[in-house]
Enzyme design. Structure first.
Site, PDB file in Angstrom:
ATOM      1  N   ASP A 230      -5.795 -36.814  64.769  1.00  0.00           N
ATOM      2  CA  ASP A 230      -4.769 -37.840  64.640  1.00  0.00           C
ATOM      3  C   ASP A 230      -4.615 -38.302  63.186  1.00  0.00           C
ATOM      4  OD1 ASP A 230      -3.082 -39.763  66.250  1.00  0.00           O
ATOM      5  OD2 ASP A 230      -4.346 -41.227  65.221  1.00  0.00           O
ATOM      6  N   GLU A 281     -20.536 -23.917  63.575  1.00  0.00           N
ATOM      7  CA  GLU A 281     -21.873 -23.910  64.185  1.00  0.00           C
ATOM      8  C   GLU A 281     -21.798 -23.353  65.602  1.00  0.00           C
ATOM      9  OE1 GLU A 281     -23.111 -28.019  64.143  1.00  0.00           O
ATOM     10  OE2 GLU A 281     -23.218 -28.055  61.946  1.00  0.00           O
TER      11      GLU A 281
HETATM   12  C1  GLC Z   1      -0.576 -40.713  65.933  1.00  0.00           C
HETATM   13  C2  GLC Z   1      -0.421 -40.742  67.425  1.00  0.00           C
HETATM   14  C3  GLC Z   1       0.270 -42.006  67.807  1.00  0.00           C
HETATM   15  C4  GLC Z   1      -0.548 -43.185  67.344  1.00  0.00           C
HETATM   16  C5  GLC Z   1      -0.871 -43.095  65.856  1.00  0.00           C
HETATM   17  C6  GLC Z   1      -1.971 -44.031  65.471  1.00  0.00           C
HETATM   18  O1  GLC Z   1       0.648 -40.644  65.278  1.00  0.00           O
HETATM   19  O2  GLC Z   1       0.251 -39.592  67.861  1.00  0.00           O
HETATM   20  O3  GLC Z   1       0.495 -42.072  69.195  1.00  0.00           O
HETATM   21  O4  GLC Z   1       0.153 -44.373  67.582  1.00  0.00           O
HETATM   22  O5  GLC Z   1      -1.313 -41.807  65.501  1.00  0.00           O
HETATM   23  O6  GLC Z   1      -3.204 -43.600  65.955  1.00  0.00           O
END
Ligand code: GLC
Ligand code: CA
Length: 569
Positions: A230, A281
């Site tokens: 993310d 790993e």
């Molecule tokens: C990414 C995710 C989204 C979230 C953001 C913060 O863009 O896809 O859903 O709100 O990160 O974590």
């Protein structure tokens, strides 16, 4: 691209071998499985609710593993299912190494992985490294600790500016609206590029770096095959004093030299190089895909084999439904992937955007936030055209070399739910923008599994976001076995893709028509899309699957077909 269409591509038996030929006799053992995988994104809270409390759960995912196997996906990616106060749909993680109690237990997770493996389906989990939840033990400790303490050094704490420190430490703004800083009663401020409940971690801190490696191993040891990372472009920040100005969010204007104070900095790749060592790993090595909003020229850095291995590109998702847009995006993205030896990713929908059946039913260029604020009334949605174009787009995407990421419900042709009552909205965007934007709940409405029932088979009780009555007719049950249904289109496409897909190559064929895109994959598999509304003549070949009703010799408007040189088997 890369090679012109030749007779090489014309016969089933003649498969050219390129540098990264990916034919595998045992896909289970194939360390390169991810290169041309179909990955199905599950948003766990809205997928299937086995215990009837209105919230989708891990056992619900397990219960639908047969469905996913029949659909024919190679992997399932679960959006966060970790303990969370849901300030951002689970992207505010309170504990990275556990399952949210309302979604189940680690034992449920293990059972889900076992069910997936029994079908040969890989499992990808979401890693959220830029920020924790404010309920994470580390942040709670930081709140209880003094300024300058080791606990605060895991996050980004600063004194304010202005004579009494009552101004934020910098002009950074949050993605969900408002300043990226919140002040504590003791006067210090902490940084959050998203909601205040999502404090940003300090990735210069070795303890933070070590802890995430522990998390990666924790899930790999439980049988997880890969990670979706993310906000992968935001971890490294220039935190030197004085903090640099950054009054706008990232976008096309990010510098190409990796020196922006907040996003896509060069140092971020040191982190992923360390992660790659962890991935290696394991046998087979674990894989990852970056959600990185960087200038398109720099996306390849995340996708390097020495880095995460793959990076999302959202170019297709942002493209208009035109032959020109699709041609340019496909050409560009395949070239980018080739630069690093990675494979391209393709995405038309996910949990952050208006579903593509809906986008394509609206005039190109419409402001989707404004459209949602009109409850989907202005401009009027052409739902039928949207679905027709979405089916054509999906079938084209599934013929491309690289990995296709599907979002739950797109195989049912679901539309965005645009008229959710305000009181039901959960996305922090709704509150943080002072109710100017509704946010992303409309694509997160629980799936309809059956045509009837209180939540259309999602669970026994009402769903946590209200489903529209139209969901009954689009349920998996309603579409099962109906040859013209979107579900059967996806099933057939995924079945054929497995059969036809060989090496990662694509050659454009001149269609002689500006609205028609035609490309061939090695082995004599071709894909033709008519983006226009008028029918055109169908190129030679046997139609194996079509996104709309077949007419002999004709390629109808807004339709994709797959053709082979040999008859159906
Ligand atoms: C990414 C995710 C989204 C979230 C953001 C913060 O863009 O896809 O859903 O709100 O990160 O974590
Ligand atoms: Ca439940």
């Amino acid at each position: 691209m890369r090679r012109s269409p030749t007779t090489l591509f014309a016969s089933k038996d003649c498969v050219p071998v390129t540098d990264h030929a990916l034919l595998s006799t045992d896909p289970q053992l194939d360390a390169l499985w991810w290169r041309q995988a179909v990955v199905y994104q599950v948003y766990p809270r809205s997928f299937a609710d086995l215990n009837g409390d209105g919230i989708g759960d891990i056992a619900g995912v397990t219960s639908r593993m047969d469905y996913l196997a029949e659909l024919g996906v190679d992997a399932v990616w679960l959006s966060p299912f970790y303990p969370s106060a849901l300030a951002d749909g689970g992207y505010d993680v309170a504990d990275y190494r556990d399952v949210a109690p309302e979604l189940g237990t680690l034992a449920d997770f293990d059972a889900m992985v076992a069910a997936a493996k029994s079908h040969g389906i890989k499992v990808i989990v979401d890693i959220v490294p830029n920020h924790t939840s404010d309920l994470h033990a580390w942040f709670q400790e930081a709140l209880a600790s003094e300024r300058g303490s080791a606990a605060r050094a895991r996050y980004i704490f600063r004194d304010g500016t202005g004579p009494d420190g009552s101004e934020p430490p910098s002009d950074w703004i949050s993605h969900f609206g408002g300043p990226a800083w919140t002040r504590l009663p003791d006067g210090q401020w902490y940084c959050h590029l998203f909601a205040p409940e999502q404090p940003d971690l300090n990735w210069d801190n070795p303890e933070v770096r070590e802890d995430f490696k522990t998390t990666l191993r924790f899930w790999a040891d439980r049988g997880v095959d890969g990670y979706r990372v993310d906000v992968a472009h935001a971890l490294s920040k220039d935190l030197s004093e004085p903090l640099r100005s950054k009054p706008v969010l990232e976008g096309a204007d990010l510098p190409l030299d990796g020196t922006d104070p907040l996003y896509d900095r060069n140092e971020v790749h040191d982190i992923y190089a360390e992660w790659r060592e962890v991935f290696n790993e394991y046998d087979p090595p674990r894989t990852a895909v970056a959600e990185a909003y960087a200038a398109s020229e720099r996306r390849a850095l995340y996708a390097r084999p020495t880095g995460l291995g793959q990076a999302f590109n959202f170019d297709l998702l942002q493209a208009d439904f035109t032959a020109r847009d699709y041609h340019d995006v496909v050409t560009f993205c395949l070239n980018e992937a080739e630069k690093t030896g990675s494979s391209s990713t393709w995405v038309l929908s996910n949990h952050d955007v208006v579903r593509h059946a809906t986008r394509y039913g609206l005039p190109a260029g419409v402001d989707l936030d404004e459209w949602l604020m009109s409850d989907g009334t202005a401009p009027v949605l052409d739902a039928e055209a949207g679905l027709r174009r979405a089916r054509a787009a999906s079938l084209l995407m599934l013929a491309l070399p690289g990995s296709a990421y599907l979002y739950q419900g797109e195989e049912l042709g679901l539309h965005e739910v645009s008229d959710l009552p305000y009181a039901a909205l959960q996305d922090p965007i709704w509150l943080r923008t002072g109710n100017e934007k509704k946010g992303r709940d409309g694509c997160r409405v629980p799936l309809p599994w059956s045509s009837e029932g209180s939540s259309y088979g999602f669970g026994d009780g009402p769903a946590h976001l209200p489903q529209p009555t139209a969901f009954g007719a689009t349920s998996a049950q309603a579409q099962d076995g109906r040859p013209d249904s979107t579900l059967e289109l996806y099933r057939e496409a995924l079945r054929l893709r497995r059969q036809l897909q060989t090496v990662e190559d694509l050659a454009w064929v001149d269609s002689g028509h500006p609205d028609v895109l035609h490309f061939v994959r090695p082995g004599g598999w071709s894909c033709v899309t008519n983006f226009g509304t008028e029918p055109v003549a169908l190129p030679a070949g046997v139609v194996r699957v079509s996104s709309s009703e077949q007419v002999p010799g004709v390629l109808p408007g807004e339709t994709t077909v797959w053709l082979t040189a040999w008859p159906q088997d």
